[in-house]
Scaffold this motif. Structure first.
Motif, PDB file in Angstrom:
ATOM      1  N   SER A 167       0.837  -1.196   0.000  1.00 54.52           N
ATOM      2  CA  SER A 167       0.000   0.000   0.000  1.00 54.52           C
ATOM      3  C   SER A 167       0.868   1.241   0.000  1.00 54.52           C
ATOM      4  N   GLN A 168       0.217   2.360  -0.345  1.00 58.20           N
ATOM      5  CA  GLN A 168       0.891   3.655  -0.342  1.00 58.20           C
ATOM      6  C   GLN A 168       0.044   4.617   0.475  1.00 58.20           C
ATOM      7  N   PRO A 169       0.577   5.225   1.516  1.00 58.67           N
ATOM      8  CA  PRO A 169      -0.211   6.120   2.372  1.00 58.67           C
ATOM      9  C   PRO A 169      -0.682   7.351   1.601  1.00 58.67           C
ATOM     10  N   PRO A 170      -1.689   8.046   2.151  1.00 58.89           N
ATOM     11  CA  PRO A 170      -2.159   9.263   1.498  1.00 58.89           C
ATOM     12  C   PRO A 170      -1.056  10.309   1.414  1.00 58.89           C
ATOM     13  N   GLY A 171      -1.165  11.149   0.410  1.00 55.46           N
ATOM     14  CA  GLY A 171      -0.185  12.219   0.253  1.00 55.46           C
ATOM     15  C   GLY A 171      -0.140  12.714  -1.175  1.00 55.46           C
ATOM     16  N   GLU A 172       0.656  13.720  -1.376  1.00 57.55           N
ATOM     17  CA  GLU A 172       0.741  14.351  -2.698  1.00 57.55           C
ATOM     18  C   GLU A 172       1.298  13.406  -3.742  1.00 57.55           C
ATOM     19  N   ALA A 173       2.210  12.499  -3.327  1.00 56.89           N
ATOM     20  CA  ALA A 173       2.845  11.589  -4.272  1.00 56.89           C
ATOM     21  C   ALA A 173       2.068  10.295  -4.467  1.00 56.89           C
ATOM     22  N   ASN A 174       0.941  10.140  -3.778  1.00 57.34           N
ATOM     23  CA  ASN A 174       0.166   8.909  -3.896  1.00 57.34           C
ATOM     24  C   ASN A 174      -0.253   8.680  -5.345  1.00 57.34           C
ATOM     25  N   ALA A 175      -0.202   7.413  -5.765  1.00 58.05           N
ATOM     26  CA  ALA A 175      -0.531   7.088  -7.161  1.00 58.05           C
ATOM     27  C   ALA A 175      -1.969   7.434  -7.507  1.00 58.05           C
ATOM     28  N   LEU A 176      -2.853   7.484  -6.504  1.00 52.43           N
ATOM     29  CA  LEU A 176      -4.255   7.833  -6.747  1.00 52.43           C
ATOM     30  C   LEU A 176      -4.489   9.333  -6.662  1.00 52.43           C
ATOM     31  N   GLY A 177      -3.420  10.082  -6.397  1.00 46.39           N
ATOM     32  CA  GLY A 177      -3.591  11.515  -6.256  1.00 46.39           C
ATOM     33  C   GLY A 177      -4.321  11.843  -4.967  1.00 46.39           C
ATOM     34  N   ARG A 178      -5.161  12.862  -5.023  1.00 48.65           N
ATOM     35  CA  ARG A 178      -5.827  13.343  -3.836  1.00 48.65           C
ATOM     36  C   ARG A 178      -7.258  12.828  -3.669  1.00 48.65           C
ATOM     37  N   ILE A 179      -7.863  12.298  -4.733  1.00 44.50           N
ATOM     38  CA  ILE A 179      -9.276  11.899  -4.656  1.00 44.50           C
ATOM     39  C   ILE A 179      -9.474  10.574  -5.389  1.00 44.50           C
ATOM     40  N   ARG A 180     -10.295   9.743  -4.789  1.00 44.76           N
ATOM     41  CA  ARG A 180     -10.703   8.489  -5.440  1.00 44.76           C
ATOM     42  C   ARG A 180     -12.230   8.459  -5.504  1.00 44.76           C
ATOM     43  N   PHE A 181     -12.773   8.049  -6.655  1.00 44.44           N
ATOM     44  CA  PHE A 181     -14.223   7.987  -6.877  1.00 44.44           C
ATOM     45  C   PHE A 181     -14.616   6.509  -6.901  1.00 44.44           C
ATOM     46  N   ASN A 182     -15.440   6.099  -5.916  1.00 46.95           N
ATOM     47  CA  ASN A 182     -15.663   4.676  -5.651  1.00 46.95           C
ATOM     48  C   ASN A 182     -17.016   4.192  -6.161  1.00 46.95           C
ATOM     49  N   PHE A 183     -16.989   3.226  -7.049  1.00 45.58           N
ATOM     50  CA  PHE A 183     -18.191   2.501  -7.472  1.00 45.58           C
ATOM     51  C   PHE A 183     -17.837   1.012  -7.439  1.00 45.58           C
ATOM     52  N   PRO A 184     -17.931   0.370  -6.269  1.00 53.34           N
ATOM     53  CA  PRO A 184     -17.477  -1.015  -6.098  1.00 53.34           C
ATOM     54  C   PRO A 184     -17.966  -1.936  -7.199  1.00 53.34           C
ATOM     55  N   ASN A 185     -17.046  -2.760  -7.741  1.00 48.77           N
ATOM     56  CA  ASN A 185     -17.362  -3.649  -8.848  1.00 48.77           C
ATOM     57  C   ASN A 185     -16.434  -4.846  -8.826  1.00 48.77           C
ATOM     58  N   LYS A 186     -16.802  -5.867  -9.544  1.00 47.95           N
ATOM     59  CA  LYS A 186     -16.054  -7.128  -9.541  1.00 47.95           C
ATOM     60  C   LYS A 186     -14.684  -7.001 -10.184  1.00 47.95           C
ATOM     61  N   PHE A 187     -14.470  -5.937 -10.978  1.00 51.46           N
ATOM     62  CA  PHE A 187     -13.194  -5.770 -11.665  1.00 51.46           C
ATOM     63  C   PHE A 187     -12.197  -4.946 -10.836  1.00 51.46           C
ATOM     64  N   LEU A 188     -12.630  -4.446  -9.685  1.00 51.57           N
ATOM     65  CA  LEU A 188     -11.755  -3.712  -8.762  1.00 51.57           C
ATOM     66  C   LEU A 188     -11.155  -2.465  -9.407  1.00 51.57           C
ATOM     67  N   VAL A 189     -11.927  -1.782 -10.225  1.00 52.70           N
ATOM     68  CA  VAL A 189     -11.450  -0.542 -10.833  1.00 52.70           C
ATOM     69  C   VAL A 189     -12.256   0.628 -10.301  1.00 52.70           C
ATOM     70  N   TYR A 190     -11.700   1.824 -10.427  1.00 54.06           N
ATOM     71  CA  TYR A 190     -12.351   3.031  -9.967  1.00 54.06           C
ATOM     72  C   TYR A 190     -11.770   4.206 -10.752  1.00 54.06           C
ATOM     73  N   GLN A 191     -12.248   5.383 -10.475  1.00 54.91           N
ATOM     74  CA  GLN A 191     -11.722   6.603 -11.072  1.00 54.91           C
ATOM     75  C   GLN A 191     -10.966   7.367  -9.992  1.00 54.91           C
ATOM     76  N   HIS A 192      -9.886   8.063 -10.396  1.00 54.19           N
ATOM     77  CA  HIS A 192      -9.072   8.725  -9.374  1.00 54.19           C
ATOM     78  C   HIS A 192      -8.223   9.832  -9.990  1.00 54.19           C
ATOM     79  N   ASP A 193      -7.670  10.619  -9.109  1.00 53.00           N
ATOM     80  CA  ASP A 193      -6.706  11.657  -9.462  1.00 53.00           C
ATOM     81  C   ASP A 193      -5.360  10.982  -9.779  1.00 53.00           C
ATOM     82  N   THR A 194      -4.388  11.752 -10.255  1.00 51.14           N
ATOM     83  CA  THR A 194      -3.051  11.224 -10.507  1.00 51.14           C
ATOM     84  C   THR A 194      -2.026  12.339 -10.381  1.00 51.14           C
TER      85      THR A 194
END
Length: 720
Positions: free
Chosen positions: A520-547
């Motif tokens: 895992s990578q803790p929250p922060g400016e360098a996080n691979a997901l950026g600052r925001i993650r948009f969650n719509f749980p699904n079987k493919f384990l994908v979501y939308q996020h910042d970078t």
């Protein structure tokens, strides 16, 4: 006791009348299948014995009509109906069921004697008993006499196990119930003639190409050639079968999405054959009702209009060029002038092939001949420029050039989407992301309210899946829990080369109790997901996020991720969505950015917002122009052969069962000198809970070892 020997003559006449009436009632009761009441005394038997019996030869056998008694008619003279006797006036007898022999203690009646030989019965009971048992009355058939022979044949055909017209059990059951309810009266013909509803259905099936479907998949029987009840019944059921096929495929597609790829998942919305039969049979406009099973989406309707334009058909029905004598244009030479034959088919040909100059001119001139030659080249015909029967047949068939194929494929994919894209309570708000166009749009009230660029998955194993789900919350300052596919396919091999690579990347390595690896990578400016993650749980384990990697948004084609979708302007995206689901909280991009920090914050939606991930290589933009995109994942190339070479109406029934695997690959191992952030196993939260949020779990302390103090990550949840 009274001496009955006096006035014997009058008493004899009474006995005769009573006996005659008794015989009549007894015979009537026998015919009605009822037995007489047993005689209660020897006096009655004595009366029977005293009555003279007529000779059998003098009495004809009684019939039922002899004993039918009309309640309004008078009773005939018993003496006349029993046997020839001297003309004698008899007193009016009592009703038959009340006549008994005079008992010794019965007082003589003082009622006056009547000289009339007829009387009205006191009660209608004898008449009711005398009527023969009535046969059940068959209800009148609602089927017109002219249609009854066809109805009889339909009954026989639907009862036959050999009927192969309906190969789906549910459809056959619905058809049997439908026709049974109408006493098997034909739906499509009356007295052998097509009904208005049938004409509408036939017209829609023949024009199936306008909806990107193949008319050959919905054969229309020749009712004109059906002259016998057998032929009419057969044509009836075949038209019903074609109608059901059209409705089913117009609504749910000619193929199942799992045949195209294993990373596609949309909610099923099959047709109900009973509903289709009820809807079309009662519709004022059967053609429009049947067309209504196509997607009601604007995306679909825009492509349908472009399909008509590409075929040169405008907004009207499919143009069919009639067969006729070959037409050939001959240019002028020194020896002979130009030869441009005239034909009434030429204006239709001009419209069909896109020749806009002189649209009503009937001359087969040089421009028309050139358009025919160009069409012949595209249709793999010899480019002679001559309009012969072979060319006419090819023109009347759906044109299979690249653009038309692309439009049809995208119309087919739109049939997989839900019929209602948005949430009514949110003014039909929804999110739609088009992978080949690398754009995301927020829609509300039928209009676009916001859009942004996105980066999607790489072709191959990292392709972004196509799906429909609901966004339930947004996470500000997310932790990145690395998916197993990246851990075992990329990070573990990297650790073999450099055991310190994860530490340098700011990643946290842990071993779970079951031996699996969690990174895992803790929250922060360098996080691979950026600052925001948009969650719509699904079987493919994908979501939308910042970078944090913003430079990729400048590229035209942006397929670079591992499957998740990176959003260019996440703070604006978040505020747009939050103002839809929580309009009173007045979220702005600045307010979202003020939440940036080291602690996770979940902003839960009171009403989830639908998210549709689509694959549209052809679509119509806001200016009405057809846009085409590259087939980055090869989905068009996969679908086209299936549609062209299906040869079966059952293509949509073949469902692939393959699914992408998200379990850890086998054979992956860690080098011995890699340091873990935890030195004990932990069942911990599941990967899905880590990915999309869940209750925190404190790992138990292993036996014989004191647990090291672990920093507790703060997590805030904001709900309404």
């Amino acid at each position: 006791m009274r001496d009955c020997s006096t006035n014997r003559a009058g008493f004899d006449r009474v006995l005769i009348a009573v006996a005659a009436t008794f015989l009549a009632v007894s015979a009537t009761s026998a015919l009605a299948g009822q037995s007489d009441t047993p005689r209660a005394s020897a006096a009655e038997l004595a009366i029977d014995a005293a009555v003279p019996r007529p000779e059998p030869a003098n009495v004809p056998p009684p019939t039922a009509s002899d004993f039918r008694i009309d309640a309004t008619a008078s009773v005939p003279d018993p003496a006349k109906t029993a046997a020839p006797a001297p003309s004698t006036t008899v007193p009016d007898p009592k009703p038959a069921e009340t006549v008994t022999a005079p008992a010794a203690d019965t007082p003589k009646s003082d009622a006056p004697k009547s000289d009339t030989a007829t009387t009205t019965p006191a009660t209608p009971a004898p008449a009711t008993a005398a009527a023969p048992a009535a046969e059940p009355v068959k209800a009148a058939s609602s089927v017109a006499p002219a249609d009854q022979p066809v109805a009889d044949k339909l009954r026989d055909m639907l009862a036959s196990k050999a009927l192969r017209t309906f190969d789906r059990k549910g459809e056959r059951a619905a058809v049997e119930k439908f026709y049974s309810a109408r006493e098997f009266a034909p739906q499509w013909t009356q007295a052998g003639k097509l009904t208005a509803g049938a004409k509408g259905v036939v017209a829609r099936l023949k024009d199936a190409a306008a909806d990107g479907l193949n008319p050959a998949d919905y054969p229309v029987p020749d009712f004109a050639a059906a002259t016998s009840p057998d032929q009419l019944a057969d044509a009836e059921l075949k038209l019903t079968a074609s109608m059901l096929d059209y409705a089913r495929q117009a609504q749910s597609s000619r193929m199942h999405w799992s045949q195209v790829a294993a990373d596609i998942l949309y909610p099923e919305h099959p047709t109900d054959p009973a509903e289709v039969l009820a809807n079309i049979s009662t519709a004022k406009d059967a053609s429009a009702a049947l067309e209504g099973y196509n997607p009601p989406l604007k995306l679909y309707k825009d492509l349908k209009a472009k399909l008509a334009e590409l075929r040169g058909q405008g907004e009207g029905p499919v143009v069919q060029i009639a067969e006729g004598a070959p037409l050939a244009f001959k240019a002028a030479t020194k020896k002979q002038p130009e030869a441009a034959p005239e034909d009434p088919r030429v204006p239709q040909l001009r419209a069909k092939l896109g020749v806009t100059e002189n649209p009503d001119d009937t001359k087969y001139d040089a421009k028309v001949a050139a358009a025919v030659r160009k069409f012949q080249e595209s249709a793999d015909l010899k480019p002679t420029g001559v309009l012969d029967d072979k060319t006419v047949k090819a023109i009347n068939s759906p044109k299979r050039d690249r653009q038309i194929d692309t439009v049809i494929l995208n119309m087919e994919r739109l049939r997989w989407l839900p019929r209602q894209l948005g949430v009514p309570s949110l003014n039909n708000a929804y999110v739609i992301l088009n992978v080949p166009d690398f754009t995301l749009k927020v829609m509300q009230g039928g209009a676009q309210v916001w859009t942004t660029r996105v980066v999607t998955g790489k072709p191959g194993n990292h392709a972004t899946p196509m799906l429909t789900e609901t966004m339930k919350f947004i996470t500000v300052n997310p932790t990145w829990n690395v998916p197993p596919s990246i851990i075992y396919n990329e990070y573990l091999p990297a650790l073999q080369q450099d055991p310190t690579v994860l530490q340098r990347m700011g990643l946290k390595l842990e071993r779970n109790r079951d031996g699996s690896i969690h990174i895992s990578q803790p929250p922060g400016e360098a996080n691979a997901l950026g600052r925001i993650r948009f969650n719509f749980p699904n079987k493919f384990l994908v979501y939308q996020h910042d970078t944090p990697d913003k430079n990729l948004f400048a590229k035209e084609e942006r397929a670079f991720s591992h499957g998740c979708m990176r959003v260019q302007n996440p703070d604006q995206y978040a505020s747009t969505l939050l103002n839809i689901v929580m309009p009173n909280d007045k979220y702005t991009p600045e307010k979202i950015r003020s939440m940036y920090g080291r602690s996770e914050i979940d902003l839960k939606f009171p009403t989830p917002v639908p998210v549709h991930i689509t694959y549209q290589t052809a679509f119509v933009d806001d200016s009405g122009k057809l846009q085409l995109r590259r087939d980055v994942y090869g989905r068009d190339a996969r679908m086209l052969p299936l549609l062209k070479n299906s040869g079966s109406r059952d293509l949509e029934n073949v469902v692939a069962h393959a699914n992408p695997s998200y379990v850890r690959p086998s054979g992956a191992s860690l080098p011995s000198n890699v340091a873990f952030n935890n030195d004990y196993g932990s069942s911990g939260p599941s990967f899905f809970e880590r990915l999309f949020g869940g209750p925190s779990v404190t790992p138990p302390a292993p036996v014989g070892r004191r647990p090291q103090a672990q920093p507790q990550q703060q997590r805030r949840v904001i709900t309404r």
